[in-house]
Design a protein around this motif. Structure first.
Motif, PDB file in Angstrom:
ATOM      1  N   GLN A  73      -4.599  -1.845  -7.652  1.00 40.02           N
ATOM      2  CA  GLN A  73      -4.595  -0.268  -7.880  1.00 40.02           C
ATOM      3  C   GLN A  73      -4.721   0.675  -9.094  1.00 40.02           C
ATOM      4  OE1 GLN A  73      -0.182   0.722  -7.212  1.00 40.02           O
ATOM      5  NE2 GLN A  73      -0.510   2.909  -7.238  1.00 40.02           N
ATOM      6  N   ASP A 119       7.804  -0.247  -1.504  1.00 36.94           N
ATOM      7  CA  ASP A 119       7.101   1.037  -1.823  1.00 36.94           C
ATOM      8  C   ASP A 119       7.939   1.838  -2.604  1.00 36.94           C
ATOM      9  OD1 ASP A 119       4.908   3.011  -2.336  1.00 36.94           O
ATOM     10  OD2 ASP A 119       5.358   3.896  -0.267  1.00 36.94           O
ATOM     11  N   ARG A 139       3.595   4.106  -9.710  1.00 33.58           N
ATOM     12  CA  ARG A 139       3.561   5.668  -9.644  1.00 33.58           C
ATOM     13  C   ARG A 139       3.499   5.882 -11.061  1.00 33.58           C
ATOM     14  NH1 ARG A 139       2.380   4.529  -5.316  1.00 33.58           N
ATOM     15  NH2 ARG A 139       3.062   5.353  -3.147  1.00 33.58           N
ATOM     16  N   SER A 191       3.610  -1.901  -6.210  1.00 33.85           N
ATOM     17  CA  SER A 191       3.347  -0.650  -6.054  1.00 33.85           C
ATOM     18  C   SER A 191       3.794  -0.003  -7.555  1.00 33.85           C
ATOM     19  CB  SER A 191       3.991   0.083  -5.105  1.00 33.85           C
ATOM     20  OG  SER A 191       3.762   1.312  -4.946  1.00 33.85           O
ATOM     21  N   LEU A 230      -4.886   3.997 -11.475  1.00 39.28           N
ATOM     22  CA  LEU A 230      -3.922   5.266 -11.742  1.00 39.28           C
ATOM     23  C   LEU A 230      -4.653   6.076 -13.017  1.00 39.28           C
ATOM     24  CD1 LEU A 230      -0.441   3.590 -12.202  1.00 39.28           C
ATOM     25  CD2 LEU A 230      -1.368   4.701 -10.287  1.00 39.28           C
ATOM     26  N   ARG A 288       8.114   8.771   0.934  1.00 40.12           N
ATOM     27  CA  ARG A 288       7.811   9.745   0.029  1.00 40.12           C
ATOM     28  C   ARG A 288       8.912  10.878  -0.058  1.00 40.12           C
ATOM     29  NH1 ARG A 288       4.648   6.776  -0.866  1.00 40.12           N
ATOM     30  NH2 ARG A 288       2.336   6.877  -1.064  1.00 40.12           N
ATOM     31  N   ASP A 304       8.841   5.982  -4.527  1.00 41.55           N
ATOM     32  CA  ASP A 304       8.094   7.502  -5.082  1.00 41.55           C
ATOM     33  C   ASP A 304       9.033   7.870  -5.923  1.00 41.55           C
ATOM     34  OD1 ASP A 304       6.204   9.645  -4.880  1.00 41.55           O
ATOM     35  OD2 ASP A 304       7.408  10.442  -3.344  1.00 41.55           O
ATOM     36  N   ALA A 363       4.546   4.657 -16.555  1.00 40.43           N
ATOM     37  CA  ALA A 363       4.523   4.171 -14.997  1.00 40.43           C
ATOM     38  C   ALA A 363       5.563   3.492 -14.517  1.00 40.43           C
ATOM     39  CB  ALA A 363       3.278   3.368 -15.166  1.00 40.43           C
TER      40      ALA A 363
END
Length: 386
Positions: free
Chosen positions: A74, A156, A116, A114, A76, A198, A158, A124
């Motif tokens: 992934q 996951d 974000r 995962s 970022l 989300r 968010d 992060a």
């Protein structure tokens, strides 16, 4: 169309003049007038090559590949820096987008699942397994600053300014974490395993996709109370919002369609056909268009959000994955997951006709195609001098 694939090569970590690069490419370009180009880099991670390829979007050419030694899963982008999340290497690798070289590495205590970025881009948040943790990583200091054990393997996450939401399918639950204190705020048993999730734009509701149950589960983010179960004709696995957050688009197995959810009304609005096997999505708010890649047919389907009809269809290759839109709204970039070839769609050109009824529009030609790297897993656009 320009299908040239010859690439300038640079030693890893070496500095070079971008002016010289552009001059060299311009000297070989054909004399016909080019369409306007976006001035930025495209970074594409490669599992097979254990590297990150870099392409110049001003000329749609790969310029180099940055070796990492481990597969990046992934990518970022934060504060003028690029980060690669590497599951096999248990690390977060920093890439300098000016030197196009590795700038550092942050070790992680587990395999990242995962990640974000925090709203301010300074940290992060990363989910790991073996062990199951939520980590907070300070990107400036380059180390893990907080860790929170989770009750099961997570899928996951968010986050917003105050809270993180985490799906834990092994426990049929959604966890809520208070970010100021980095403590568990509560765990909601939703009775079904959920994966993708989300926050609603205002942060008051969490929307989670239950693939086996074919429904969207919504819970109140403050109390954890289960609000609704929204049945769908497909197994929800990928979400995409329009700019104001008033519409959430959902794709998944079981239906050649996109489901449109109204998060603020807590209801499913409509399901519309979107080519064969809809997969990744992106919204161009300036034109109110939804871009959808189609795995089986190798197409890019473009839908008019206002009229809920087909705006255009473009054949983009064998195995289209993510679709990225340049910030100027001129181009859609579709990354082939197997080969890493990037199909470039010039949006004003493909919209220059009335497609008529859904399914009857002529397939529009590509603007160009250029290679990056095989086994493409993630891609981001970074403006020059960001």
């Amino acid at each position: 169309m320009d299908y040239k694939t010859e690439q300038p090569r640079f030693a890893p970590g070496s500095k070079f003049s971008r002016r010289a690069l552009l001059a060299g490419v311009a000297a070989t370009a054909c004399s016909r007038k080019r369409a306007s180009r976006y001035h930025g880099w495209l970074f594409v991670s490669s599992g097979e090559g254990k590297s990150v390829a870099v392409a110049d979007l001003a000329f749609f050419r790969r310029v180099t590949a940055i070796p990492l030694g481990v597969a990046p899963d992934q990518l970022l982008h934060s504060g003028g820096r690029v980060f690669a999340v590497c599951r096999d290497g248990l690390s977060l690798v920093e890439i300098d987008p000016v030197k196009l070289a590795v700038a550092g590495k942050i070790g992680l205590p587990g395999k990242p699942v995962s990640a974000r970025l925090s709203p301010d881009g300074m940290a992060a948040l990363i989910l790991t397994e073996e062990p199951s943790l939520l980590l907070s990583v300070d990107l400036s200091k380059g180390h893990v600053t907080a860790r929170l054990p989770l009750p099961g393997a997570a899928s996951d996450l968010d986050l917003n300014e105050a809270q993180a939401a985490i799906s834990i399918p092994s426990r049929n639950s959604i966890a809520r974490v208070s970010l100021p204190s980095f403590r568990m705020a509560g765990i909601t048993d939703v009775a079904v395993p959920c994966a993708a999730l989300r926050f609603r734009r205002d942060g008051k509701t969490i929307l989670a996709g239950a693939t086996a149950a074919r429904e969207i589960v919504t819970i109140d983010s403050a109390s954890g109370k289960l609000l609704a179960r929204l049945p769908l004709p497909l197994a929800p696995s990928r979400f995409c919002f329009n700019d104001n957050g008033g519409q959430m688009f959902v794709t998944g197995a079981g239906e050649d369609a996109v489901a449109i959810v109204k998060p603020f009304q807590n209801e499913v609005d409509q399901t519309i056909l979107a080519g064969h096997t809809p997969y990744a999505m992106a919204v161009l708010d300036s034109r109110n268009l939804l871009f959808v890649t189609n795995l089986e047919s190798g197409d890019l389907t473009i839908l008019d959000i206002d009229t809920r009809t087909l705006a255009a269809s473009v054949h983009v290759g064998e195995n289209p994955g993510d679709v990225l839109l340049t910030p100027d709204g001129e181009y859609a970039l579709v990354i082939d997951r197997r080969t890493g070839n990037v199909s470039v769609v010039r949006i004003p050109s493909v919209l220059g006709h009335d497609p008529g009824a859904l399914g009857k529009a002529r397939t529009k030609p590509l603007f160009t195609v250029f290679p990056t790297v095989a086994d493409a897993r993630s891609a981001i656009i970074v403006p020059f001098d960001s």
